[in-house]
Design a protein around this motif. Structure first.
Motif, PDB file in Angstrom:
ATOM      1  N   GLN A  33      32.442  34.781  13.227  1.00 50.13           N
ATOM      2  CA  GLN A  33      32.922  35.453  12.025  1.00 50.13           C
ATOM      3  C   GLN A  33      34.228  36.148  12.384  1.00 50.13           C
ATOM      4  O   GLN A  33      34.310  36.861  13.377  1.00 50.13           O
ATOM      5  CB  GLN A  33      31.903  36.469  11.510  1.00 50.13           C
ATOM      6  N   THR A  34      35.248  35.910  11.588  1.00 50.99           N
ATOM      7  CA  THR A  34      36.554  36.475  11.887  1.00 50.99           C
ATOM      8  C   THR A  34      36.608  37.957  11.549  1.00 50.99           C
ATOM      9  O   THR A  34      35.848  38.456  10.724  1.00 50.99           O
ATOM     10  CB  THR A  34      37.657  35.772  11.083  1.00 50.99           C
ATOM     11  N   SER A  36      38.323  40.407   9.472  1.00 48.87           N
ATOM     12  CA  SER A  36      39.026  40.161   8.227  1.00 48.87           C
ATOM     13  C   SER A  36      39.170  41.441   7.428  1.00 48.87           C
ATOM     14  O   SER A  36      38.496  42.436   7.676  1.00 48.87           O
ATOM     15  CB  SER A  36      38.281  39.110   7.409  1.00 48.87           C
ATOM     16  N   ILE A  51      33.059  28.205   6.488  1.00 48.48           N
ATOM     17  CA  ILE A  51      33.552  26.915   6.962  1.00 48.48           C
ATOM     18  C   ILE A  51      32.490  26.296   7.855  1.00 48.48           C
ATOM     19  O   ILE A  51      31.968  26.948   8.765  1.00 48.48           O
ATOM     20  CB  ILE A  51      34.865  27.067   7.752  1.00 48.48           C
ATOM     21  N   ARG A  66      39.609  27.079  16.291  1.00 53.55           N
ATOM     22  CA  ARG A  66      38.946  27.313  15.011  1.00 53.55           C
ATOM     23  C   ARG A  66      39.178  28.754  14.563  1.00 53.55           C
ATOM     24  O   ARG A  66      39.477  29.021  13.400  1.00 53.55           O
ATOM     25  CB  ARG A  66      37.444  27.033  15.121  1.00 53.55           C
ATOM     26  N   SER A  67      39.021  29.697  15.506  1.00 51.64           N
ATOM     27  CA  SER A  67      39.149  31.113  15.166  1.00 51.64           C
ATOM     28  C   SER A  67      40.561  31.464  14.714  1.00 51.64           C
ATOM     29  O   SER A  67      40.741  32.318  13.834  1.00 51.64           O
ATOM     30  CB  SER A  67      38.762  31.974  16.369  1.00 51.64           C
ATOM     31  N   GLN A  70      40.844  30.351  11.121  1.00 47.55           N
ATOM     32  CA  GLN A  70      40.019  31.205  10.268  1.00 47.55           C
ATOM     33  C   GLN A  70      40.632  32.594  10.081  1.00 47.55           C
ATOM     34  O   GLN A  70      40.610  33.143   8.979  1.00 47.55           O
ATOM     35  CB  GLN A  70      38.617  31.333  10.874  1.00 47.55           C
ATOM     36  N   SER A  74      41.756  34.055   6.528  1.00 53.08           N
ATOM     37  CA  SER A  74      41.158  35.293   6.038  1.00 53.08           C
ATOM     38  C   SER A  74      42.231  36.287   5.596  1.00 53.08           C
ATOM     39  O   SER A  74      42.131  36.906   4.530  1.00 53.08           O
ATOM     40  CB  SER A  74      40.288  35.911   7.134  1.00 53.08           C
ATOM     41  N   ILE A  81      35.988  35.197   6.365  1.00 55.34           N
ATOM     42  CA  ILE A  81      35.730  33.791   6.653  1.00 55.34           C
ATOM     43  C   ILE A  81      34.663  33.738   7.730  1.00 55.34           C
ATOM     44  O   ILE A  81      34.783  34.382   8.767  1.00 55.34           O
ATOM     45  CB  ILE A  81      36.996  33.058   7.162  1.00 55.34           C
ATOM     46  N   GLU A  83      31.922  31.156  10.036  1.00 54.72           N
ATOM     47  CA  GLU A  83      31.760  29.792  10.546  1.00 54.72           C
ATOM     48  C   GLU A  83      30.296  29.458  10.776  1.00 54.72           C
ATOM     49  O   GLU A  83      29.530  30.281  11.283  1.00 54.72           O
ATOM     50  CB  GLU A  83      32.510  29.654  11.875  1.00 54.72           C
TER      51      GLU A  83
END
Length: 318
Positions: A33-34, A36, A51, A66-67, A70, A74, A81, A83
């Motif tokens: 999880q970003t 955000s 995602i 990926r991060s 994201q 975000s 965002i 995952e």
């Protein structure tokens, strides 16, 4: 694909999943999880977007890339965002159908399935130099360096690992190439032990098949050209480890898709972000595209995958 059981084997530390053609595990594990913004987006937008990634893109080695995407998405949207990572190809279709996922980077076949079953809407696809006419990838059938296998004809009686029942370049395309090479043989023949291959299985993801061949656990496997390039770029495989004995015609590039029922202005913002996203590390290590080719996302449409629909009908006639 009905009624075909595939053996589960543990070979050289690689776990090959028990599968039934036409079904999937349906499980997906929580991911990153970003960090955000605390504020939510415009009225009517969800508080977060999820995602979901295919097994090929869900490895720990790719977390950094990926991060990065994201986190920037975000920030651009002003919402969280999250995952999740799919256990298999069918799971990414089911994740969107059950609204556990909002954005998925599908393979072409799984996109077609998701468009029919899950309300997936194609947004973008990667292309070198941002030229959609040059977008696409191939399916390569590989053997271990030094293998006596030189052609598709030499595969009879050997061990083989397809990727996943819903994989385009890891199942449908190589199956059609084999059907074209051996007229009269069917999809079922190539997926049943002893009919053509001495043993046939699914590896779960392209990287497993690649390493299975390199380690000598299986004699041949199909690998997507972009994933093969990414594995070489990351140093997890060398060109001297394997030999390509067959390469398919070009396949339409995989699309990034979004849930069709999300707010229209949100979908526009996500697409605009992706079309402007040009991080060379993401394209090289996630998608196997050389920075020298200046890859970027271009707009994708559902009609772009009519070729894939025709392919699916040829491999498994309805």
């Amino acid at each position: 694909m009905k009624g075909l059981k595939v053996n589960c084997a543990i070979m050289g530390g690689l776990i090959f999943f028990t599968a039934l053609l036409g079904t999937g595990g349906g499980l997906y594990a929580g991911g990153q999880q970003t960090k955000s913004p605390a504020a939510s987006g415009p009225a009517g937008w969800p508080q977060e977007l999820v995602i979901c990634y295919l097994p090929n893109e869900a490895s720990e080695e790719l977390t950094e890339y990926r991060s990065a995407l994201q986190g920037e998405l975000s920030t651009a949207l002003g919402i969280k965002i999250r995952e999740i990572n799919a256990a298999d190809y069918n799971a990414v279709v089911e994740a969107m159908r059950t609204k556990h996922a909002d954005i998925v980077y599908y393979g072409p076949v799984s996109y077609v399935q998701a468009a029919e079953r899950s309300g997936a809407e194609a947004m973008v696809t990667p292309a070198i130099f941002g030229d959609k006419s040059r977008a696409g990838y191939t399916s390569k059938i590989i053997v271990k360096a030094g293998s006596p296998i030189k052609t598709l004809q030499d595969l009879r009686g050997k061990t083989f690992a397809f990727v996943d029942p819903a994989s385009t370049s890891g199942n449908y395309v190589p199956t059609l190439e084999l059907m074209n090479t051996f007229p009269g043989m069917t999809n079922e023949d190539f997926h049943t032990n002893g009919r053509f291959f001495s043993s046939v299985m699914f590896s779960g993801k392209h990287q497993n098949g690649l390493q299975g061949v390199i380690n000598g656990d299986i004699e041949a496997a199909p690998v997507a050209s972009d994933i093969l390039a990414a594995e070489i770029a990351a140093g997890r495989a060398k060109e001297s480890d394997f030999v390509v004995i067959h390469e398919s015609p070009k396949i339409p590039s995989s699309p990034m898709a979004i849930r069709k029922d999300l707010p229209a202005d949100l979908k526009v913002k996500v697409k605009q972000f992706l079309l402007a996203y040009k991080d060379p590390n993401y394209f090289q290590y996630m998608l196997g595209m050389s920075p020298a080719d200046r890859p970027e996302f271009v707009e994708a449409f559902d009609r772009d995958y009519d070729y894939v629909r025709d392919l699916m009908a040829k491999v498994i006639p309805q």
